[in-house]
Design a protein around this motif. Structure first.
Motif, short mmCIF file in Angstrom:
data_model
loop_
_atom_site.label_atom_id
_atom_site.label_comp_id
_atom_site.label_asym_id
_atom_site.label_seq_id
_atom_site.Cartn_x
_atom_site.Cartn_y
_atom_site.Cartn_z
N ALA A 52 -3.73 10.98 1.96
CA ALA A 52 -3.78 9.87 1.00
C ALA A 52 -2.75 8.81 1.39
O ALA A 52 -1.63 9.14 1.78
N PRO A 53 -3.10 7.53 1.31
CA PRO A 53 -2.18 6.47 1.72
C PRO A 53 -1.12 6.19 0.66
O PRO A 53 -1.29 6.49 -0.52
N SER A 54 -0.02 5.60 1.10
CA SER A 54 0.94 5.01 0.16
C SER A 54 0.44 3.63 -0.23
O SER A 54 -0.38 3.02 0.48
N ARG A 55 0.93 3.14 -1.38
CA ARG A 55 0.53 1.81 -1.85
C ARG A 55 1.77 0.96 -2.04
O ARG A 55 2.72 1.38 -2.69
N LEU A 56 1.73 -0.22 -1.49
CA LEU A 56 2.80 -1.19 -1.65
C LEU A 56 2.30 -2.30 -2.56
O LEU A 56 1.25 -2.90 -2.29
N LEU A 57 3.02 -2.55 -3.64
CA LEU A 57 2.59 -3.54 -4.65
C LEU A 57 3.47 -4.78 -4.55
O LEU A 57 4.70 -4.69 -4.66
N VAL B 13 -6.58 -6.28 -5.20
CA VAL B 13 -5.81 -6.85 -6.29
C VAL B 13 -6.01 -5.96 -7.51
O VAL B 13 -7.14 -5.73 -7.94
N GLN B 14 -4.91 -5.42 -8.06
CA GLN B 14 -5.00 -4.52 -9.20
C GLN B 14 -3.85 -4.81 -10.16
O GLN B 14 -2.69 -4.84 -9.74
N GLY B 15 -4.19 -4.99 -11.44
CA GLY B 15 -3.17 -5.12 -12.48
C GLY B 15 -2.15 -6.20 -12.22
O GLY B 15 -0.96 -5.99 -12.51
N GLY B 16 -2.56 -7.32 -11.65
CA GLY B 16 -1.62 -8.40 -11.40
C GLY B 16 -0.77 -8.23 -10.16
O GLY B 16 0.22 -8.95 -9.98
N SER B 17 -1.13 -7.29 -9.29
CA SER B 17 -0.39 -7.06 -8.04
C SER B 17 -1.33 -7.06 -6.86
O SER B 17 -2.51 -6.70 -6.97
N LEU B 18 -0.81 -7.48 -5.72
CA LEU B 18 -1.51 -7.33 -4.46
C LEU B 18 -1.16 -5.95 -3.92
O LEU B 18 0.03 -5.64 -3.73
N VAL B 19 -2.15 -5.09 -3.69
CA VAL B 19 -1.92 -3.70 -3.31
C VAL B 19 -2.30 -3.50 -1.85
O VAL B 19 -3.45 -3.74 -1.46
N LEU B 20 -1.33 -3.07 -1.07
CA LEU B 20 -1.55 -2.78 0.35
C LEU B 20 -1.51 -1.27 0.54
O LEU B 20 -0.50 -0.62 0.22
N GLU B 21 -2.60 -0.70 1.06
CA GLU B 21 -2.64 0.73 1.33
C GLU B 21 -2.29 0.97 2.79
O GLU B 21 -2.81 0.28 3.69
N THR B 22 -1.42 1.95 3.04
CA THR B 22 -0.96 2.21 4.40
C THR B 22 -0.52 3.65 4.56
O THR B 22 -0.10 4.30 3.60
N ARG B 23 -0.62 4.15 5.78
CA ARG B 23 -0.08 5.46 6.13
C ARG B 23 1.16 5.33 7.01
O ARG B 23 1.67 6.32 7.51
N THR B 24 1.60 4.10 7.23
CA THR B 24 2.82 3.83 7.99
C THR B 24 3.72 2.93 7.14
O THR B 24 3.90 1.75 7.45
N THR B 25 4.26 3.50 6.08
CA THR B 25 4.97 2.72 5.08
C THR B 25 6.16 1.95 5.66
O THR B 25 6.33 0.76 5.39
#
Length: 325
Positions: free
Chosen positions: A233-238, A260-272
């Motif tokens: 599962a990826p990490s999410r950066l908001l 875009v979720q809940g007023g945030s730009l969400v970046l999914e990554t496995r290389t945080t």
């Protein structure tokens, strides 16, 4: 204790071997085997209709398995084994109460049925935060208070093995956290707990191990930490909206998906770390939040596409199992 004794496996409090149960053309539990060790906090997770409640009722001796066997402390709970009753406590979602009694009277009655001392009722009330409602009739308690009373009823006689079915389902967030402390203290006392829940944060916080059931079968058994650690599962950066264009975010090396979720730009990554370094160079890290993978991510991945029954296991037509006080 010698080193040899410390390395010796803890005997199973609950031993389930090849258990299956069918209702008509529906296989509710399908060849399930598991062991739960003494003092272990064990969680059973799965979608509605996955077979959790049926499996637990078979463990409790409230339902009979079609095939396979169950042993609690080395003894079969079916047919009704009265020698086991003082050693186990059961809280269900549909617990029965002496509704015309006060909370204290109800628990005193339950304690007397098990031969526990009268002061056990006061201790059980205190453990679930109901001391201030002890003289209120059960029928006048709120739904959440009745839920806590059901848990107190399962604890009042000091059982070694406790079955809890969605114990925090009707509780507000603060009451849930308070009950977590109660459950932790029970584990510290060496009690074994079998816990079913849909609150994945609760399972991740409390359970030593969990089993996830899908369509009547166990698909995985491990500690929450090990399951999350092994997941992809990826990490999410908001990021606050407006800080970075979606297209530019998608072009950042290491970003797998942008939403875009809940007023945030969400970046999914496995290389945080790599992506955070890139964001620092582009827009800085002020206001950036990191969401690491959780048990919920693992659960959703494992149960994707599972058959969802419109009813829970307890609503399956069959002779109602005998309920203990």
């Amino acid at each position: 204790m010698s080193e040899e004794e410390a390395m010796r496996p803890t005997p199973a409090t609950v031993h389930v071997q090849g258990v299956s149960k069918r209702y008509g053309d529906r296989q509710a539990v399908d060849d399930v085997s598991l062991d739960i060790g003494r003092g272990e906090f064990f969680g059973l997770l799965g979608p509605n209709g996955a077979g959790k409640s049926t499996l637990v009722e078979i463990m409790e001796g409230l339902r009979r398995a079609d095939t396979g066997s169950v042993a609690l402390f080395g003894e079969s709970p079916w047919p009704r084994n009265t020698a086991l009753l003082p050693r186990i406590g059961i809280q269900t979602q549909s617990s029965a109460f002496f509704v015309r009694q006060t909370a204290r009277e109800h628990l005193s009655t339950v304690a007397a049925l098990y031969g526990a001392p009268r002061e056990a009722a006061e201790a059980a009330l205190d453990s679930v935060g109901l001391t201030g409602r002890r003289d209120v009739q059960v029928e006048k308690l709120s739904g959440g208070q009745r839920q806590r009373l059901a848990i107190a009823s399962a604890l009042v006689h000091g059982p070694e093995l406790i079955f809890l079915d969605e114990p925090t389902a009707a509780l507000d967030p603060q009451a849930r956290r308070d009950l977590w402390d109660v459950l932790r203290s029970l584990k510290e006392q060496g009690r074994t707990i079998v816990h079913t829940t849909h609150h994945l944060d609760e399972a991740q916080e409390l359970c030593d191990r969990i089993a996830i059931l899908v369509d009547g079968r166990i698909v995985v058994t491990d500690s929450p930490h090990a399951l999350v650690d092994a997941s992809r599962a990826p990490s999410r950066l908001l990021l606050p909206l407006g800080r970075l264009d979606e297209r530019k975010a998608a072009d950042v090396a290491g970003v797998d998906r942008v939403t875009v979720q809940g007023g945030s730009l969400v970046l999914e990554t496995r290389t945080t770390g790599r992506v955070l370094s890139a964001l620092d160079r582009l827009v800085g890290l002020d206001g950036v939040q990191t969401r690491t993978p959780s048990l919920e991510d693992v659960y959703l991945d494992l149960t994707a596409g599972a058959t969802q029954s419109p009813h829970t296991d307890r609503s399956i037509p069959e002779t109602t199992p005998e309920r203990r006080p």
